[in-house]
Motif scaffolding. Structure first.
Motif, short mmCIF file in Angstrom:
data_model
loop_
_atom_site.label_atom_id
_atom_site.label_comp_id
_atom_site.label_asym_id
_atom_site.label_seq_id
_atom_site.Cartn_x
_atom_site.Cartn_y
_atom_site.Cartn_z
N UNK A 40 0.84 -1.19 0.00
CA UNK A 40 0.00 0.00 0.00
C UNK A 40 0.88 1.24 0.00
N UNK A 41 0.66 2.12 -0.96
CA UNK A 41 1.44 3.35 -1.04
C UNK A 41 0.74 4.41 -0.17
N UNK A 42 1.12 4.42 1.08
CA UNK A 42 0.47 5.27 2.07
C UNK A 42 0.76 6.74 1.83
N UNK A 43 -0.14 7.57 2.34
CA UNK A 43 0.05 9.01 2.24
C UNK A 43 -1.16 9.67 1.62
N UNK A 44 -1.19 10.97 1.67
CA UNK A 44 -2.32 11.71 1.13
C UNK A 44 -2.83 12.72 2.12
N UNK A 45 -4.03 13.20 1.85
CA UNK A 45 -4.60 14.24 2.70
C UNK A 45 -6.11 14.23 2.65
N UNK A 46 -6.73 15.35 3.01
CA UNK A 46 -8.19 15.42 3.15
C UNK A 46 -8.91 15.34 1.80
N UNK A 47 -10.22 15.11 1.90
CA UNK A 47 -11.09 15.07 0.74
C UNK A 47 -11.10 16.41 0.00
N UNK A 48 -11.48 16.36 -1.26
CA UNK A 48 -11.70 17.58 -2.04
C UNK A 48 -13.03 18.20 -1.62
N UNK A 49 -13.03 19.50 -1.39
CA UNK A 49 -14.22 20.20 -0.97
C UNK A 49 -14.11 20.81 0.41
N UNK A 50 -13.06 20.43 1.14
CA UNK A 50 -12.88 20.89 2.51
C UNK A 50 -11.94 22.08 2.61
N UNK A 51 -11.48 22.59 1.47
CA UNK A 51 -10.58 23.74 1.41
C UNK A 51 -9.29 23.48 2.19
N UNK A 52 -8.73 22.28 1.99
CA UNK A 52 -7.48 21.93 2.67
C UNK A 52 -6.48 21.32 1.67
N UNK A 53 -6.48 21.85 0.46
CA UNK A 53 -5.62 21.30 -0.59
C UNK A 53 -4.14 21.36 -0.20
N UNK A 54 -3.76 22.33 0.62
CA UNK A 54 -2.35 22.47 0.98
C UNK A 54 -1.86 21.30 1.83
N UNK A 55 -2.78 20.49 2.36
CA UNK A 55 -2.40 19.35 3.18
C UNK A 55 -2.20 18.07 2.36
N UNK A 56 -2.44 18.15 1.06
CA UNK A 56 -2.28 16.99 0.18
C UNK A 56 -0.93 17.11 -0.52
#
Length: 206
Positions: free
Chosen positions: A107-123
């Motif tokens: 499993x290639x772990x990693x990532x961030x929040x869903x799209x729509x939550x205005x948290x793109x900088x965390x991806x």
């Protein structure tokens, strides 16, 4: 959604909208079209930098939770055949799987929040060097969250085991076999969610 970019790299993406029903389906269609149109626009502008952070930022502007009361997960990747490098972003989607000859599925772990939550900088954008014969699997959570009669989930562990057992098969047969395992696990109940499994294989010869 798989296509070849103008620079020759392969691009692929999956998304999964929260909820069910017409509103979710319509948002999924709109987001799918918007992603491809946005990438085409980036190519027309001949951008030299990675498009992935900009793609996420545009998606956040176009599909805010406040406007639709829905959000979605998305994984987007690009594979450069020349240097066999894969780059990807993962916004709340199930982790992609790397299957390499002679090794256990990873499993290639990693990532961030869903799209729509205005948290793109965390991806974060991630990357990995690939080898000839490597396979990459993208999938929806409908596979891992498939229930059986006892209420148990198919889960990541079963998915990895299923891929490992079929790793000597050609790509299409391996993919079909995993779906068959998933159906057998859930029988006689129908799937509770969409079932999507996409396999990509790195050519052994350029």
């Amino acid at each position: 959604n798989i296509f070849i970019k103008r620079d020759g790299s392969l691009a692929a993406y999956l998304l999964d909208v929260s909820g069910h029903g017409m509103a979710s389906a319509m948002l999924g269609m709109a987001a799918t079209q918007y992603i491809r149109q946005t990438i085409d626009g980036f190519e027309n502008d001949d951008l030299q930098a990675s498009i992935m952070p900009q793609l996420l930022a545009k998606l956040e502007q176009e599909f805010p939770l406040e406007r639709f009361n829905l959000y979605f997960s998305m994984i987007y990747l690009e594979i450069d055949h020349e240097c066999r490098q894969m780059k990807w972003i993962n916004a709340g989607h199930p982790d992609p799987i790397l299957l390499r000859n002679g090794e256990a599925p990873l499993l290639l772990k990693g990532g961030g929040p869903f799209v729509g939550l205005d948290q793109a900088e965390l991806v974060d954008e991630q990357q990995i060097e690939l080898k000839p014969g490597d396979r990459i699997y993208l999938y929806s959570d409908g596979i891992t969250e498939r229930r059986n009669n006892d209420g148990g989930f198919f889960g990541e562990k079963q998915l990895l085991e299923s891929l490992s057992c079929e790793n000597q098969q050609p790509l299409q047969k391996q993919t079909d076999a995993v779906i068959t395992d998933n159906d057998s696990y859930g029988a006689p109940l129908p799937p509770q969610d969409d079932i999507t499994l996409v396999g990509l294989e790195i050519a052994k010869k350029l």
